[in-house]
Design a protein around this motif. Structure first.
Motif, mmCIF file in Angstrom:
data_model
loop_
_atom_site.group_PDB
_atom_site.id
_atom_site.type_symbol
_atom_site.label_atom_id
_atom_site.label_comp_id
_atom_site.label_asym_id
_atom_site.label_seq_id
_atom_site.Cartn_x
_atom_site.Cartn_y
_atom_site.Cartn_z
ATOM 1 N N UNK A 92 -6.204 -6.705 2.876
ATOM 2 C CA UNK A 92 -6.035 -5.437 3.582
ATOM 3 C C UNK A 92 -7.371 -4.712 3.693
ATOM 4 N N UNK A 93 -7.658 -4.230 4.897
ATOM 5 C CA UNK A 93 -8.872 -3.459 5.154
ATOM 6 C C UNK A 93 -8.525 -2.159 5.848
ATOM 7 N N UNK A 146 -11.398 14.381 6.800
ATOM 8 C CA UNK A 146 -10.490 13.411 7.388
ATOM 9 C C UNK A 146 -11.210 12.502 8.378
ATOM 10 N N UNK A 147 -10.852 11.214 8.336
ATOM 11 C CA UNK A 147 -11.317 10.240 9.318
ATOM 12 C C UNK A 147 -10.102 9.428 9.768
ATOM 13 N N UNK A 148 -9.873 9.271 11.074
ATOM 14 C CA UNK A 148 -8.764 8.438 11.535
ATOM 15 C C UNK A 148 -8.961 6.989 11.081
ATOM 16 N N UNK A 149 -7.926 6.387 10.519
ATOM 17 C CA UNK A 149 -8.041 5.012 10.033
ATOM 18 C C UNK A 149 -6.667 4.379 9.919
ATOM 19 N N UNK A 150 -6.629 3.060 10.062
ATOM 20 C CA UNK A 150 -5.392 2.297 9.919
ATOM 21 C C UNK A 150 -5.622 1.149 8.946
ATOM 22 N N UNK A 151 -4.549 0.720 8.294
ATOM 23 C CA UNK A 151 -4.614 -0.454 7.421
ATOM 24 C C UNK A 151 -4.416 -1.703 8.266
ATOM 25 N N UNK A 152 -5.340 -2.646 8.162
ATOM 26 C CA UNK A 152 -5.294 -3.888 8.945
ATOM 27 C C UNK A 152 -5.425 -5.068 7.994
ATOM 28 N N UNK A 153 -4.526 -6.036 8.139
ATOM 29 C CA UNK A 153 -4.543 -7.208 7.268
ATOM 30 C C UNK A 153 -5.208 -8.377 7.976
ATOM 31 N N UNK A 154 -6.204 -8.962 7.341
ATOM 32 C CA UNK A 154 -6.909 -10.116 7.892
ATOM 33 C C UNK A 154 -7.176 -11.109 6.770
ATOM 34 N N UNK A 155 -6.732 -12.352 6.974
ATOM 35 C CA UNK A 155 -6.909 -13.396 5.949
ATOM 36 C C UNK A 155 -6.336 -12.954 4.605
ATOM 37 N N UNK A 156 -5.139 -12.358 4.671
ATOM 38 C CA UNK A 156 -4.418 -11.916 3.471
ATOM 39 C C UNK A 156 -5.135 -10.806 2.699
ATOM 40 N N UNK A 207 0.833 -1.193 0.000
ATOM 41 C CA UNK A 207 0.000 0.000 0.000
ATOM 42 C C UNK A 207 0.867 1.243 0.000
ATOM 43 N N UNK A 208 0.414 2.252 -0.668
ATOM 44 C CA UNK A 208 1.096 3.534 -0.659
ATOM 45 C C UNK A 208 1.038 4.138 0.736
ATOM 46 N N UNK A 209 2.123 4.795 1.154
ATOM 47 C CA UNK A 209 2.120 5.450 2.460
ATOM 48 C C UNK A 209 1.151 6.613 2.488
ATOM 49 N N UNK A 210 0.996 7.276 1.343
ATOM 50 C CA UNK A 210 0.132 8.451 1.284
ATOM 51 C C UNK A 210 -1.292 8.055 0.879
ATOM 52 N N UNK A 234 -21.773 7.214 7.991
ATOM 53 C CA UNK A 234 -21.751 8.047 6.801
ATOM 54 C C UNK A 234 -21.195 7.293 5.622
ATOM 55 N N UNK A 235 -20.900 8.010 4.577
ATOM 56 C CA UNK A 235 -20.285 7.447 3.381
ATOM 57 C C UNK A 235 -18.782 7.667 3.483
ATOM 58 N N UNK A 236 -18.006 6.568 3.489
ATOM 59 C CA UNK A 236 -16.558 6.647 3.641
ATOM 60 C C UNK A 236 -15.868 6.142 2.381
ATOM 61 N N UNK A 237 -14.719 6.731 2.093
ATOM 62 C CA UNK A 237 -13.878 6.210 1.011
ATOM 63 C C UNK A 237 -12.443 6.086 1.518
#
Length: 235
Positions: free
Chosen positions: A31-32, A19-29, A1-4, A41-44
Motif C-alpha cells: 500500500x502506498x 492537509x494534502x489530497x491523497x489516496x491509498x493505492x495498492x501496487x505489488x501487494x 488500513x484505518x479509514x481515518x 515538501x516534507x509529507x507524512x
C-alpha cells in the motif's frame, strides 16, 4: 488500513502540518499513498482518528470524522465540532482553497474593498479570486463575515469542479423533487443542478433544497469529502 488516515505537508512558515489530497493505492501487494500536490515538501501519512462529543447522533458524523481525520476541518475546542453552526464566506473560502490543495497567494493586492491585509483569511480569499472560485460575489464587497448560503456554496463547489476539469456526462438532471427551486437565483441554478447530479449536495429534506439557507459546519465537511472523492483526490 484505518479509514481515518491522512497525508499532511509540513508548512515551514507556520510550523504546522497541512492537509494534502491523497489516496491509498495498492501496487505489488504494497500500500502506498498517492499524493495530489502542486508543490514539493516534507509529507507524512498518518493514522489520525478524530471524534467529537457533539456529533455522536448527528447525520453528518461519518463525514465530519473523516474530514477531521484528513485535516479538512477542525473542531471548535473542548472536544466539540459545533455541526449546526453557520459557516461564513471567509471560512468556507479558506477551507475550499485548502481542500483543493492550492497554495495560497502572498503579497497580492486585495480584490475587494472590505478585505483587509493581515486578517487570517486574506491570502486564501486572494487565491480563491484568482482561481475563479468567487464568481458569486457581486460588486466590490466580499462580506467575509456573512453566512454563506447553500446556493452560493453550490456556485463555489461547481467552480472547484470546473477548475479540476472533471469530465461531466451530458444527461440532464431534473430538480423537480425540490419544491423550492423557484427560490434559487437564476445565476446559480446550473451550479445547484450539477451539485445534485454529482450527489455532492442533497436537499435539507426530501422535497426541500433550501437555496437561501445558511451553510452549516456539518454540510461543509460533507461536501468537501464528497467533492474530493468524486475528483479522485481522497478515499
Amino acid at each position: 488500513m484505518s479509514e481515518q488516515w491522512g497525508v499532511f505537508r509540513y508548512n515551514e512558515t507556520t510550523k504546522k502540518f497541512n492537509f494534502v489530497p491523497a489516496r491509498a493505492v495498492k501496487a505489488d501487494d504494497v500500500w502506498n499513498a498517492s499524493i495530489h500536490s502542486y508543490f514539493n515538501g516534507v509529507f507524512i501519512a498518518a493514522q489520525n482518528p478524530v471524534s467529537f462529543t457533539d456529533v455522536k447522533n448527528h447525520w453528518g458524523k461519518p463525514y465530519i470524522q473523516l474530514a477531521a481525520a484528513k485535516g479538512l476541518v477542525e473542531g471548535v475546542g473542548g472536544g466539540l465540532y459545533d455541526p449546526n453552526r453557520s459557516v461564513t464566506r471567509a471560512e468556507f473560502t479558506a477551507m475550499l482553497v485548502r481542500a483543493l490543495g492550492r497554495d495560497i497567494s502572498t503579497g497580492d493586492p486585495a480584490p475587494y474593498d472590505d478585505l483587509k491585509q493581515g486578517v487570517w483569511y486574506f491570502n486564501e480569499v486572494v487565491k480563491a479570486k484568482e482561481l475563479g472560485l468567487l464568481d458569486f460575489v457581486s460588486g466590490t464587497q466580499f462580506k467575509p463575515d456573512q453566512p454563506l448560503t447553500r446556493e452560493e456554496m453550490a456556485s463555489m463547489l461547481a467552480a472547484g469542479i470546473s477548475l479540476e476539469q472533471l469530465p461531466i456526462t451530458k444527461e440532464h438532471m431534473t430538480l423537480n423533487e425540490y419544491k423550492d427551486m423557484a427560490n434559487v437565483n437564476a445565476a446559480f441554478l446550473e451550479d445547484v443542478r450539477l451539485m445534485v447530479k454529482l450527489n455532492i449536495m442533497t436537499g435539507t429534506s426530501e422535497d426541500t433544497f433550501s437555496p437561501k439557507g445558511e451553510t452549516t459546519r456539518a454540510q461543509a465537511a460533507t461536501v468537501f469529502v464528497r467533492m474530493l472523492q468524486i475528483l479522485g483526490m481522497i478515499d
